[in-house]
Design an enzyme around this catalytic site. Structure first.
Site, mmCIF file in Angstrom:
data_model
loop_
_atom_site.group_PDB
_atom_site.id
_atom_site.type_symbol
_atom_site.label_atom_id
_atom_site.label_comp_id
_atom_site.label_asym_id
_atom_site.label_seq_id
_atom_site.Cartn_x
_atom_site.Cartn_y
_atom_site.Cartn_z
ATOM 1 N N THR A 81 19.463 -41.475 -29.112
ATOM 2 C CA THR A 81 19.528 -42.542 -28.123
ATOM 3 C C THR A 81 20.789 -42.471 -27.287
ATOM 4 O O THR A 81 20.752 -42.667 -26.067
ATOM 5 C CB THR A 81 19.457 -43.918 -28.817
ATOM 6 O OG1 THR A 81 18.277 -43.980 -29.623
ATOM 7 C CG2 THR A 81 19.419 -45.039 -27.794
ATOM 8 N N ASP A 97 24.893 -34.185 -37.385
ATOM 9 C CA ASP A 97 25.659 -35.426 -37.472
ATOM 10 C C ASP A 97 25.967 -35.781 -38.920
ATOM 11 O O ASP A 97 27.069 -36.259 -39.233
ATOM 12 C CB ASP A 97 24.921 -36.573 -36.781
ATOM 13 C CG ASP A 97 23.502 -36.775 -37.310
ATOM 14 O OD1 ASP A 97 22.919 -35.841 -37.903
ATOM 15 O OD2 ASP A 97 22.965 -37.886 -37.112
#
Length: 269
Positions: free
Chosen positions: A10, A110
């Site tokens: 996002t 991540d």
């Protein structure tokens, strides 16, 4: 200086480091169709806003969970800054990241960066809760090994699903309603979404502790960390920049490696 980029589903978070110090940070929307030229157009005004000259950046580190943007960002960095980005993975983080996991190559970049930074900052064991599009929980055991974790819908992802499927429930601000019993529709939704996320995370962390047989520091990161973590009974620290810090550490390890090893590992990543 180092440019660190964390490409999420996002949002994309960018940071510029001078040594160990994070000088500047930006958060922009992730657009999965962007080309390398479009990414350069987005990057230039960010640099200009802080008086940064692109050629003063002498290194770059990239974590991406959006495969179609990984090469686009690498090309944008190479053309604008003139360096090859170190792409974070379980392989490029070797020496900082150890995994007792069936297939370490499938671990998201991540999650690797979070684990590297958390272990460096808090030692082992440690648990990371990353509040983003997904709520990820990473578990590093007492040996310092990443052993797995949890991937669940993020708080905004869950909220958007509710808004889109319940025609009478409109979008609301995801803030603390200060009461579990909502006195109107907005407060009721805030209690369900915000406190529901807090209690879900606390419940999962306690289950993790029981499975481990011991407790550990729990560090929260991600765009929604400060909004949710302050209500948690298990989260012990908040580090919004944890992923960027992990990228910095991975880059420093790669920068100290022979050039041929860097090239080989980046190609495979």
């Amino acid at each position: 200086m180092l440019l660190a980029i964390d490409v999420g589903n996002t949002q994309t978070v960018l940071g510029v480091y001078d040594g160990k110090r994070l000088l500047h940070q930006w958060r922009i929307a992730t657009m999965k169709h962007h080309t390398s030229d479009e990414l350069r157009v987005k990057l230039k005004p960010l640099f200009d806003s802080e008086g940064i000259v692109a050629r003063c950046i002498d290194g770059a580190a990239l974590a991406s969970v959006v495969p179609c943007l990984t090469d686009a960002w690498r090309a944008a960095i190479r053309h604008m800054i003139g360096v090859s980005a170190v792409v974070c993975s379980a392989e490029t983080a070797a020496g900082l990241f150890e995994a007792d996991y069936p297939n370490p190559r499938e671990i998201g970049a991540d999650r690797v960066a979070d684990a590297v930074a958390a272990r460096s900052r808090f030692g082992s064991p440690v648990v990371v809760v990353d509040f983003g599009t997904a709520t990820n929980i990473e578990v590093i055991d007492v040996r310092g090994c990443f052993i797995g974790g949890v991937i669940a819908p993020g708080i905004e992802t869950s909220a958007q699903a509710l808004f889109s499927h319940a025609t009478k429930l409109g979008a609301i601000d995801l803030v603390d309603p200060h009461a579990a019993i909502g006195r109107n529709t907005e407060q009721a939704m805030q209690a369900g979404i915000v406190y529901g996320e807090v209690d879900r995370v606390d419940g999962l962390v306690r289950r993790i502790f029981r499975q481990l047989g011991y407790e550990a520091p729990v560090v929260a990161t991600g765009g929604l960390a400060t909004r949710v973590a302050k209500e948690s009974g298990t989260i012990t620290a908040i580090m919004p920049d944890l992923t960027l810090e992990g990228l910095r550490l991975v880059y420093e390890t790669q920068a100290d490696s022979p050039a041929e090893l860097q090239t080989e590992s980046q190609t495979r990543a």
